[in-house]
Design a protein around this motif. Structure first.
Motif, PDB file in Angstrom:
ATOM      1  N   ALA A  69       0.834  -1.205   0.000  1.00  0.00           N
ATOM      2  CA  ALA A  69       0.000   0.000   0.000  1.00  0.00           C
ATOM      3  C   ALA A  69       0.868   1.254   0.000  1.00  0.00           C
ATOM      4  N   ARG A  70       1.938   1.233   0.772  1.00  0.00           N
ATOM      5  CA  ARG A  70       2.829   2.398   0.848  1.00  0.00           C
ATOM      6  C   ARG A  70       3.532   2.642  -0.492  1.00  0.00           C
ATOM      7  N   GLN A  71       3.986   1.564  -1.121  1.00  0.00           N
ATOM      8  CA  GLN A  71       4.684   1.727  -2.400  1.00  0.00           C
ATOM      9  C   GLN A  71       3.707   2.089  -3.513  1.00  0.00           C
ATOM     10  N   PHE A  72       2.462   1.644  -3.400  1.00  0.00           N
ATOM     11  CA  PHE A  72       1.463   2.057  -4.387  1.00  0.00           C
ATOM     12  C   PHE A  72       1.193   3.549  -4.268  1.00  0.00           C
ATOM     13  N   ASP A  73       1.143   4.065  -3.046  1.00  0.00           N
ATOM     14  CA  ASP A  73       0.987   5.508  -2.858  1.00  0.00           C
ATOM     15  C   ASP A  73       2.163   6.254  -3.486  1.00  0.00           C
ATOM     16  N   LEU A  74       3.377   5.706  -3.310  1.00  0.00           N
ATOM     17  CA  LEU A  74       4.554   6.319  -3.926  1.00  0.00           C
ATOM     18  C   LEU A  74       4.455   6.269  -5.446  1.00  0.00           C
ATOM     19  N   PHE A  75       3.996   5.144  -5.981  1.00  0.00           N
ATOM     20  CA  PHE A  75       3.804   5.024  -7.428  1.00  0.00           C
ATOM     21  C   PHE A  75       2.879   6.128  -7.938  1.00  0.00           C
ATOM     22  N   ARG A  76       1.767   6.345  -7.249  1.00  0.00           N
ATOM     23  CA  ARG A  76       0.818   7.367  -7.689  1.00  0.00           C
ATOM     24  C   ARG A  76       1.426   8.765  -7.598  1.00  0.00           C
ATOM     25  N   GLU A  77       2.191   9.013  -6.546  1.00  0.00           N
ATOM     26  CA  GLU A  77       2.826  10.317  -6.401  1.00  0.00           C
ATOM     27  C   GLU A  77       3.833  10.567  -7.524  1.00  0.00           C
ATOM     28  N   MET A  78       4.649   9.555  -7.804  1.00  0.00           N
ATOM     29  CA  MET A  78       5.641   9.692  -8.863  1.00  0.00           C
ATOM     30  C   MET A  78       4.979   9.890 -10.213  1.00  0.00           C
ATOM     31  N   LEU A  79       3.927   9.118 -10.469  1.00  0.00           N
ATOM     32  CA  LEU A  79       3.245   9.212 -11.758  1.00  0.00           C
ATOM     33  C   LEU A  79       2.593  10.574 -11.933  1.00  0.00           C
ATOM     34  N   ALA A  80       1.969  11.076 -10.877  1.00  0.00           N
ATOM     35  CA  ALA A  80       1.338  12.399 -10.949  1.00  0.00           C
ATOM     36  C   ALA A  80       2.377  13.478 -11.262  1.00  0.00           C
ATOM     37  N   LYS A  81       3.552  13.356 -10.662  1.00  0.00           N
ATOM     38  CA  LYS A  81       4.628  14.326 -10.920  1.00  0.00           C
ATOM     39  C   LYS A  81       5.091  14.244 -12.367  1.00  0.00           C
ATOM     40  N   PHE A  82       5.296  13.013 -12.850  1.00  0.00           N
ATOM     41  CA  PHE A  82       5.722  12.843 -14.241  1.00  0.00           C
ATOM     42  C   PHE A  82       4.674  13.406 -15.205  1.00  0.00           C
ATOM     43  N   TYR A  83       3.412  13.112 -14.940  1.00  0.00           N
ATOM     44  CA  TYR A  83       2.344  13.559 -15.832  1.00  0.00           C
ATOM     45  C   TYR A  83       2.173  15.079 -15.808  1.00  0.00           C
ATOM     46  N   ALA A  84       2.427  15.679 -14.652  1.00  0.00           N
ATOM     47  CA  ALA A  84       2.349  17.149 -14.573  1.00  0.00           C
ATOM     48  C   ALA A  84       3.442  17.785 -15.428  1.00  0.00           C
ATOM     49  N   GLN A  85       4.607  17.141 -15.458  1.00  0.00           N
ATOM     50  CA  GLN A  85       5.724  17.667 -16.239  1.00  0.00           C
ATOM     51  C   GLN A  85       5.568  17.387 -17.725  1.00  0.00           C
ATOM     52  N   ASN A  86       4.946  16.258 -18.056  1.00  0.00           N
ATOM     53  CA  ASN A  86       4.844  15.826 -19.446  1.00  0.00           C
ATOM     54  C   ASN A  86       3.506  15.111 -19.640  1.00  0.00           C
ATOM     55  N   PRO A  87       2.429  15.855 -19.848  1.00  0.00           N
ATOM     56  CA  PRO A  87       1.078  15.268 -19.856  1.00  0.00           C
ATOM     57  C   PRO A  87       0.903  14.197 -20.932  1.00  0.00           C
ATOM     58  N   PRO A  88       0.132  13.148 -20.638  1.00  0.00           N
ATOM     59  CA  PRO A  88      -0.180  12.130 -21.644  1.00  0.00           C
ATOM     60  C   PRO A  88      -0.972  12.729 -22.803  1.00  0.00           C
ATOM     61  N   VAL A  89      -0.809  12.123 -23.975  1.00  0.00           N
ATOM     62  CA  VAL A  89      -1.546  12.549 -25.172  1.00  0.00           C
ATOM     63  C   VAL A  89      -2.075  11.300 -25.873  1.00  0.00           C
ATOM     64  N   ALA A  90      -3.065  11.484 -26.713  1.00  0.00           N
ATOM     65  CA  ALA A  90      -3.574  10.367 -27.508  1.00  0.00           C
ATOM     66  C   ALA A  90      -2.515   9.925 -28.511  1.00  0.00           C
ATOM     67  N   LEU A  91      -2.373   8.628 -28.690  1.00  0.00           N
ATOM     68  CA  LEU A  91      -1.473   8.122 -29.721  1.00  0.00           C
ATOM     69  C   LEU A  91      -1.987   8.514 -31.107  1.00  0.00           C
ATOM     70  N   PRO A  92      -1.097   8.686 -32.071  1.00  0.00           N
ATOM     71  CA  PRO A  92      -1.515   9.137 -33.404  1.00  0.00           C
ATOM     72  C   PRO A  92      -2.604   8.253 -34.011  1.00  0.00           C
ATOM     73  N   GLY A  93      -3.640   8.911 -34.503  1.00  0.00           N
ATOM     74  CA  GLY A  93      -4.708   8.216 -35.208  1.00  0.00           C
ATOM     75  C   GLY A  93      -5.720   7.513 -34.337  1.00  0.00           C
ATOM     76  N   VAL A  94      -5.524   7.499 -33.017  1.00  0.00           N
ATOM     77  CA  VAL A  94      -6.413   6.730 -32.148  1.00  0.00           C
ATOM     78  C   VAL A  94      -7.808   7.347 -32.085  1.00  0.00           C
TER      79      VAL A  94
END
Length: 222
Positions: A69-94
């Motif tokens: 549970a603790r590492q999952f919380d860390l995963f979410r925190e890290m992912l949120a930080k990465f996404y804030a810096q470089n937001p996800p986008v739709a893949l071409p043509g999707v």
């Protein structure tokens, strides 16, 4: 006749720049566990709490509910930080491909190894709505079923939500082996796409109806 297409999110319909890999690896190695690239890839499409527990054990750290549970919380925190810096986008043509499928009367659903609180903001940022008149007919996350991929439950939950009863009329898949195995276990037509980390040979070694360059090609084959 195909009535429903069920697709994975990250690496299949959405380009999130490999940040899930980095966040998953970082959340596990923070405990002192080691992560082999092949193990990380094996568990990429799975429920992330299940993936963290498995990778901890493979990496030499005994998992327990509190640690996972603790590492999952860390995963979410890290992912949120990465996404804030470089937001996800739709893949071409999707988006165009999904709208083409919808114009043919085919329903579209997404499944993901993310929890709802992770998946929801991504879809909102992309403007992908769910429901009548929207791009998506249903979205099911791994925290909403008894087990994530390769279990078939998310695919069947999308079928339930969209009122599709016959597995022979459903295409489901994504960019990882567990996406193909989930489709096979669900009894639907398994689809592999090459927009993730795996090559054609990696995916074609497992049950599949198609392995395509990407979701953009899907309207041409169904």
């Amino acid at each position: 006749m195909i009535k429903l297409v069920v697709l994975d999110m990250a690496g299949t319909t959405i380009d999130e720049h490999g940040d899930v890999y980095k966040a998953l690896e970082g959340s596990v190695t923070a405990t002192g566990a080691t992560v082999k690239p092949e193990d990380l890839q094996t568990w990429m499409g799975a429920d992330k709490t299940e993936a963290i527990a498995a990778l901890l054990e493979l990496g030499g750290v005994t998992p327990n509910p509190e640690l996972v549970a603790r590492q999952f919380d860390l995963f979410r925190e890290m992912l949120a930080k990465f996404y804030a810096q470089n937001p996800p986008v739709a893949l071409p043509g999707v988006e165009a491909a999904l709208r083409t499928l919808k114009s043919r009367g085919i329903k579209v659903g997404l499944t993901t190894g993310f929890s709802r609180d992770v998946a929801g903001p991504i879809l909102e940022a992309l403007g992908w709505g769910i429901g009548d008149g929207q791009l998506l007919d249903a979205v099911v996350t791994s925290d909403e079923v008894a087990a994530g991929r390769p279990a078939p439950y998310m695919i069947h939950r999308v079928m339930e939500a969209t009122g599709v009863h016959d597995v022979r009329t459903v295409v489901a898949g994504g960019d990882t082996v567990v996406d193909l195995l989930a489709g096979h276990n669900a009894g639907v037509l398994p689809l592999g796409v090459l927009t993730g980390a795996l090559g054609r040979g990696d995916l074609e070694a497992h049950p599949h109806s198609w392995v395509l360059d990407g979701v953009a090609n899907l309207p041409d084959v169904i």
